[in-house]
Design a protein around this motif. Structure first.
Motif, short mmCIF file in Angstrom:
data_model
loop_
_atom_site.label_atom_id
_atom_site.label_comp_id
_atom_site.label_asym_id
_atom_site.label_seq_id
_atom_site.Cartn_x
_atom_site.Cartn_y
_atom_site.Cartn_z
N GLU A 57 12.43 -4.13 -73.69
CA GLU A 57 13.66 -3.95 -74.46
C GLU A 57 14.81 -4.83 -73.98
O GLU A 57 15.62 -5.30 -74.77
N GLU A 58 14.89 -5.08 -72.67
CA GLU A 58 16.00 -5.88 -72.15
C GLU A 58 16.01 -7.30 -72.71
O GLU A 58 17.02 -8.00 -72.63
N TRP A 59 14.88 -7.73 -73.30
CA TRP A 59 14.77 -9.08 -73.84
C TRP A 59 14.92 -9.14 -75.35
O TRP A 59 14.63 -10.17 -75.96
N SER A 60 15.38 -8.07 -75.99
CA SER A 60 15.48 -8.07 -77.45
C SER A 60 16.49 -9.11 -77.94
O SER A 60 16.25 -9.79 -78.94
N GLU A 61 17.61 -9.25 -77.22
CA GLU A 61 18.60 -10.25 -77.63
C GLU A 61 18.05 -11.67 -77.48
O GLU A 61 18.30 -12.54 -78.32
N TRP A 62 17.27 -11.89 -76.41
CA TRP A 62 16.63 -13.19 -76.24
C TRP A 62 15.66 -13.47 -77.40
O TRP A 62 15.63 -14.58 -77.93
N ARG A 63 14.88 -12.49 -77.80
CA ARG A 63 13.91 -12.70 -78.88
C ARG A 63 14.61 -13.11 -80.18
O ARG A 63 14.09 -13.94 -80.93
N GLN A 64 15.79 -12.56 -80.42
CA GLN A 64 16.54 -12.95 -81.61
C GLN A 64 16.95 -14.42 -81.54
O GLN A 64 16.81 -15.16 -82.51
N LEU A 65 17.45 -14.84 -80.37
CA LEU A 65 17.83 -16.24 -80.21
C LEU A 65 16.59 -17.13 -80.28
O LEU A 65 16.62 -18.19 -80.92
N ALA A 66 15.50 -16.72 -79.66
CA ALA A 66 14.27 -17.52 -79.68
C ALA A 66 13.80 -17.74 -81.11
O ALA A 66 13.39 -18.85 -81.49
N ASP A 67 13.84 -16.69 -81.93
CA ASP A 67 13.44 -16.83 -83.33
C ASP A 67 14.33 -17.82 -84.06
O ASP A 67 13.86 -18.61 -84.89
N ASP A 68 15.61 -17.81 -83.76
CA ASP A 68 16.54 -18.76 -84.37
C ASP A 68 16.23 -20.19 -83.92
O ASP A 68 16.22 -21.12 -84.73
N LEU A 69 15.98 -20.36 -82.63
CA LEU A 69 15.68 -21.70 -82.11
C LEU A 69 14.41 -22.29 -82.71
O LEU A 69 14.31 -23.50 -82.90
N LYS A 70 13.45 -21.43 -83.02
CA LYS A 70 12.19 -21.91 -83.60
C LYS A 70 12.41 -22.63 -84.93
O LYS A 70 11.62 -23.49 -85.30
N THR A 71 13.48 -22.29 -85.63
CA THR A 71 13.74 -22.91 -86.93
C THR A 71 14.71 -24.08 -86.84
O THR A 71 15.04 -24.69 -87.85
N SER A 72 15.17 -24.41 -85.64
CA SER A 72 16.10 -25.53 -85.45
C SER A 72 15.35 -26.85 -85.42
O SER A 72 14.22 -26.93 -84.91
N ASP A 73 16.00 -27.89 -85.92
CA ASP A 73 15.42 -29.24 -85.89
C ASP A 73 15.88 -30.03 -84.67
O ASP A 73 15.24 -31.02 -84.30
N ALA A 74 16.98 -29.61 -84.06
CA ALA A 74 17.53 -30.32 -82.89
C ALA A 74 18.38 -29.33 -82.09
O ALA A 74 18.81 -28.30 -82.61
#
Length: 198
Positions: A57-74
């Motif tokens: 659970e402590e990593w839930s905020e990280w998972r949200q950012l990680a999902d966002d980064l996966k869709t970034s081009d740069a």
């Protein structure tokens, strides 16, 4: 194209955050349609631990950012120079990233210095920052030297020559983003088979 900017200072309302806002504004004018700024002083992730692999659970905020980064081009990574080094928050961020978030994506490195320094964090990140996440640091970088006078205005810099350099560098990042899209596509399976650098 989508750009994610990471402000790596631990301090809120930092000059790194000001640099991020300036680059966000510049990126919109250079062809990026979506530009998000993530401030690590606000996100405040725990230090890396193996709970990130287990999905605790402590990593839930990280998972949200990680999902966002996966869709970034740069990506843009901004760090202040603290004792000649990149910040612990930014290094922790890079420990958390895998090839899913950064693999074969162009990354612009930027540092912020209150004086004429700022090169050491760039060297440090170039040496160790991409080993297991497969980020592609572009050849150019930016150093916001004498940041208190350079970043005195909102979404602008006081030095026209620096602005011209920053504009070229963001144009360069956009060109790499367009060019590396097919590379990422071609290497998806390889990144799964060989997730760690040698």
């Amino acid at each position: 194209m989508k750009l994610s900017i990471i402000s790596g200072s631990h301090r809120q309302e930092s000059y790194s955050a000001k640099a991020a806002t300036y680059l966000q504004h510049l990126a919109y004018s250079e062809g990026f349609r979506e530009v998000d700024v993530f401030d690590l002083s606000v996100l405040d992730f725990p230090l890396w631990n193996d709970g990130v692999w287990r999905g605790s659970e402590e990593w839930s905020e990280w998972r949200q950012l990680a999902d966002d980064l996966k869709t970034s081009d740069a990506i843009v990574l901004i760090t202040p120079e603290w004792h000649g080094m990149a910040t612990p928050a930014l290094k922790n961020f890079l420990l958390l990233c895998t090839s899913a978030e950064l693999g074969h994506k162009p990354v612009l490195l930027a540092s912020v210095s209150a004086s004429v320094n700022g090169v050491y964090p760039i060297s440090e990140l170039r040496m160790t920052g991409s080993k297991n996440n497969h980020a592609c640091f572009i050849p150019d970088h930016l150093i916001f030297r004498d940041c208190e006078t350079l970043l005195s205005a909102d979404k602008a810099v006081s030095d026209e020559r620096f602005h011209a350099r920053a504009t070229y560098t963001v144009q360069s990042l956009a060109a790499y983003a367009r060019a590396l899209g097919p590379v990422r596509e071609a290497l998806q399976q390889g990144m799964k088979d060989f997730p760690f650098g040698m």
